[in-house]
Scaffold this active site. Structure first.
Site, PDB file in Angstrom:
ATOM      1  N   ASN A   9      -0.104  -9.321   1.239  1.00  0.00           N
ATOM      2  CA  ASN A   9      -1.040  -8.195   1.108  1.00  0.00           C
ATOM      3  C   ASN A   9      -1.547  -7.856   2.509  1.00  0.00           C
ATOM      4  OD1 ASN A   9      -3.108  -6.422   0.539  1.00  0.00           O
ATOM      5  ND2 ASN A   9      -4.435  -7.938  -0.463  1.00  0.00           N
ATOM      6  N   TRP A  10      -0.995  -6.798   3.071  1.00  0.00           N
ATOM      7  CA  TRP A  10      -1.317  -6.445   4.463  1.00  0.00           C
ATOM      8  C   TRP A  10      -2.721  -5.852   4.597  1.00  0.00           C
ATOM      9  CZ3 TRP A  10       3.443  -3.840   7.283  1.00  0.00           C
ATOM     10  CH2 TRP A  10       4.578  -4.652   7.110  1.00  0.00           C
ATOM     11  N   LYS A  11      -3.300  -5.455   3.491  1.00  0.00           N
ATOM     12  CA  LYS A  11      -4.597  -4.760   3.512  1.00  0.00           C
ATOM     13  C   LYS A  11      -4.521  -3.552   4.471  1.00  0.00           C
ATOM     14  CE  LYS A  11      -6.742  -9.018   2.094  1.00  0.00           C
ATOM     15  NZ  LYS A  11      -7.923  -9.843   2.008  1.00  0.00           N
ATOM     16  N   GLU A  98     -11.561  -6.864  -3.189  1.00  0.00           N
ATOM     17  CA  GLU A  98     -12.127  -5.878  -2.251  1.00  0.00           C
ATOM     18  C   GLU A  98     -12.258  -4.510  -2.924  1.00  0.00           C
ATOM     19  OE1 GLU A  98      -9.366  -6.698   0.911  1.00  0.00           O
ATOM     20  OE2 GLU A  98     -10.309  -8.665   1.147  1.00  0.00           O
ATOM     21  N   GLU A 168      -7.726 -15.220  -7.449  1.00  0.00           N
ATOM     22  CA  GLU A 168      -8.250 -15.210  -6.086  1.00  0.00           C
ATOM     23  C   GLU A 168      -9.767 -15.367  -6.128  1.00  0.00           C
ATOM     24  OE1 GLU A 168      -5.472 -13.011  -3.191  1.00  0.00           O
ATOM     25  OE2 GLU A 168      -6.724 -11.517  -4.137  1.00  0.00           O
ATOM     26  N   GLY A 236      -4.459 -12.662   5.305  1.00  0.00           N
ATOM     27  CA  GLY A 236      -4.418 -12.860   6.758  1.00  0.00           C
ATOM     28  C   GLY A 236      -3.139 -13.494   7.279  1.00  0.00           C
TER      29      GLY A 236
HETATM   30  P1  PGA Z   1      -6.611 -14.013   2.605  1.00  0.00           P
HETATM   31  O1  PGA Z   1      -6.556 -12.790   1.585  1.00  0.00           O
HETATM   32  O2  PGA Z   1      -5.288 -14.740   2.480  1.00  0.00           O
HETATM   33  O3  PGA Z   1      -6.805 -13.394   3.952  1.00  0.00           O
HETATM   34  O4  PGA Z   1      -7.735 -14.880   2.193  1.00  0.00           O
HETATM   35  C1  PGA Z   1      -5.942 -12.924   0.326  1.00  0.00           C
HETATM   36  C2  PGA Z   1      -6.098 -11.646  -0.450  1.00  0.00           C
HETATM   37  O5  PGA Z   1      -7.136 -10.982  -0.308  1.00  0.00           O
HETATM   38  O6  PGA Z   1      -5.209 -11.253  -1.212  1.00  0.00           O
END
Ligand code: PGA
Length: 257
Positions: A9-11, A98, A168, A236
């Site tokens: 998940n690149w966000k 998020e 999550e 991340g």
């Molecule tokens: P993270 O994010 O690995 O940076 O904790 C995971 C996600 O939000 O899917």
């Protein structure tokens, strides 16, 4: 048997051109194996360049990070299922924490998004998870099961066969503080038994449940070799080819069930 799934998940990271060079590097680094499926979820604006960089017969899939529940229309700033399908997406993340906390998505919206994904032949990855306060109040299971049942309401067993759930915990996302393997396994088991009760055992056994929240090359093996953890949703650590490749490698060590 459930095929292990690793999703990056690149966000809101990487422009279209940065994405293309990242994918070229990833293709030369990432170990491939028939036992692990890998999906990249870049921002909408990089879907096309990632698809092109992956090439026509790529062993990695393409996913989006969100979708709107309507097919088209006056929804400024939104992206629909048919648009994602047309760009080659096969997966879509739905209800990420998020989206829930920063953009006010409620269970009812998320349920409509899951249905829209299914209606457009996109495999939804439904994200669920409790906040720190909820965990400390002993409400983890109630919160997570509530999100699962709301998100999957009215779906058939056939629908569930193409759904993935990502557990999550909100307190683990981007904090460097992952759930312990035991904490993750306990919630995964609770989700699976809720599916067995609400649908049936066969459906529950076929459902993939990923863990997400501060997955790193250091903790990936401990998490991913658990038979109840069917893969990872990585934030991340998916932004660097080396760490994403190491996590994928850890997934390959999982026992074949
Ligand atoms: P993270 O994010 O690995 O940076 O904790 C995971 C996600 O939000 O899917």
């Amino acid at each position: 048997m459930r095929t292990t799934l690793i999703v990056g998940n690149w966000k809101m990271n990487k422009t279209a051109s940065e994405a293309a060079s990242f994918v070229r590097e990833l293709l030369s680094t990432l170990p491939m194996s028939p036992t692990v499926e890998v999906v990249l979820a870049p921002p909408f604006t990089a879907l096309e360049s990632v698809r092109t960089a992956l090439g026509p017969s790529s062993r990695m899939g393409l996913g989006a990070q969100n979708l709107h529940w309507e097919q088209q229309g006056a929804f400024t700033g939104e992206i629909s299922g048919p648009m994602l399908r047309n760009l080659g997406c096969t997966y879509v993340i739905v209800g990420h924490s998020e989206r829930r906390t920063l953009f006010g998505e409620r269970d009812a919206d998320i349920h409509k998004k899951v249905r829209a994904a299914l209606a457009n032949q996109l495999r939804p990855i439904l994200c669920v998870g409790e906040s720190l306060g909820e965990r400390e109040a002993g409400r983890t299971e109630a919160i997570v099961i509530g999100q699962v049942t709301a998100g999957l309401a009215d779906l058939t067993s056939q629908d569930l066969a193409i759904v993935t759930i990502a557990y999550e915990p909100v307190w683990a996302i981007g904090t460097g503080r992952a759930a312990t393997t035991e904490q993750a396994v306990a919630v995964h088991q609770a989700i699976r038994s809720c599916i067995a009760t609400g649908w049936n055992k066969k459906t529950a056994e076929g459902l993939r449940i990923l863990y997400g929240g501060s997955v790193t090359p250091q903790n990936a093996e401990s998490l991913l070799t658990e038979s109840d953890i069917d893969g990872a949703l990585v934030g991340g650590a998916c932004l660097k080819t080396e760490s994403f490749a190491t996590i994928t490698l850890a997934a390959q060590k999982k026992r074949i069930r």
